[in-house]
Scaffold this motif. Structure first.
Motif, short mmCIF file in Angstrom:
data_model
loop_
_atom_site.label_atom_id
_atom_site.label_comp_id
_atom_site.label_asym_id
_atom_site.label_seq_id
_atom_site.Cartn_x
_atom_site.Cartn_y
_atom_site.Cartn_z
N LEU A 1 29.30 29.36 -25.04
CA LEU A 1 30.52 29.25 -24.22
C LEU A 1 30.20 28.79 -22.80
O LEU A 1 30.95 28.00 -22.21
CB LEU A 1 31.25 30.59 -24.18
CG LEU A 1 31.84 31.08 -25.50
CD1 LEU A 1 32.37 32.50 -25.33
CD2 LEU A 1 32.92 30.14 -26.00
N ALA B 1 31.67 25.46 -21.05
CA ALA B 1 32.35 25.45 -19.75
C ALA B 1 31.66 24.49 -18.79
O ALA B 1 32.33 23.77 -18.04
CB ALA B 1 32.38 26.87 -19.17
N VAL C 1 36.42 23.09 -24.32
CA VAL C 1 37.08 24.32 -24.75
C VAL C 1 36.78 24.47 -26.24
O VAL C 1 37.20 23.64 -27.05
CB VAL C 1 38.60 24.25 -24.49
CG1 VAL C 1 39.29 25.53 -24.92
CG2 VAL C 1 38.88 23.96 -23.02
N SER D 1 35.44 27.22 -29.78
CA SER D 1 35.28 28.50 -30.46
C SER D 1 33.84 28.58 -30.93
O SER D 1 33.24 27.56 -31.28
CB SER D 1 36.21 28.61 -31.66
OG SER D 1 37.56 28.60 -31.27
N ARG E 1 36.62 32.76 -28.78
CA ARG E 1 37.45 31.56 -28.65
C ARG E 1 37.91 31.45 -27.21
O ARG E 1 38.53 32.37 -26.68
CB ARG E 1 38.66 31.66 -29.59
CG ARG E 1 39.58 30.47 -29.53
CD ARG E 1 40.71 30.64 -30.56
NE ARG E 1 41.65 29.55 -30.49
CZ ARG E 1 42.77 29.57 -29.77
NH1 ARG E 1 43.09 30.65 -29.08
NH2 ARG E 1 43.56 28.52 -29.73
N MET E 2 37.58 30.32 -26.59
CA MET E 2 37.99 30.10 -25.21
C MET E 2 39.51 29.91 -25.16
O MET E 2 40.12 29.42 -26.12
CB MET E 2 37.29 28.86 -24.63
CG MET E 2 35.78 29.02 -24.56
SD MET E 2 34.91 27.49 -24.11
CE MET E 2 35.16 27.50 -22.32
N ASP E 3 40.10 30.31 -24.05
CA ASP E 3 41.54 30.12 -23.87
C ASP E 3 41.88 28.65 -24.05
O ASP E 3 41.22 27.77 -23.48
CB ASP E 3 41.97 30.57 -22.48
CG ASP E 3 41.84 32.06 -22.27
OD1 ASP E 3 41.78 32.80 -23.26
OD2 ASP E 3 41.79 32.47 -21.09
#
Length: 138
Positions: free
Chosen positions: A16, A20, A25, A27, A42-44
């Motif tokens: 993650l 970033a 973005v 999962s 899971r990222m927003d």
């Protein structure tokens, strides 16, 4: 080093963080040697398919003892694994983002799957950061 929940969560965090850094973005899923889910993140705003594809990429890497981006070539029409994507009830994912996790003896102890980047190579790159962290931990 055992691939337990704390370690799996650390691997998710590594992937993650790389996502970033790349402004992606995604999962991320980590599975054990039997392909069973240990950790998922899971990222927003991540794609809706990520909760299925990330674990399935990790599962595919474990089940086939190979990174999923390597399977894509072998599973292409005319390749030795053509039709692989239809096996296991359609669970095998044959594009980049899934990588097996090996112990110090070279045995597969789990896998990581990343999904959601516009290009499968970016999913693979994020997964590779987690694999590098795993190698440093074991």
């Amino acid at each position: 080093m055992t691939l337990n929940l704390a370690v799996a969560q650390s691997l998710c965090t590594a992937a993650l963080t790389e996502a970033a850094r790349r402004r992606l973005v995604v999962s991320v899923a980590v599975v054990d040697a039997g392909g069973h889910l240990i950790a998922f993140a899971r990222m927003d705003g991540a794609e809706i398919a990520g909760p299925v594809l990330a674990p399935d990429k990790a599962y595919t890497a474990v089940a086939n003892s190979a990174p999923t981006h390597e399977l894509a070539v072998a599973a292409a029409p005319g390749g030795p694994l053509f039709g692989l994507h239809a096996a296991a009830g359609g669970r095998y994912v044959i594009f980049g983002g899934g990588i097996p996790l090996l112990d110090v003896a070279g045995r597969i102890v789990g896998g990581i799957g990343v999904s959601g980047a516009p290009e499968p190579a970016d999913d693979t790159a994020c997964a590779q950061v987690a694999v590098t962290r795993w190698a440093a931990m074991r």
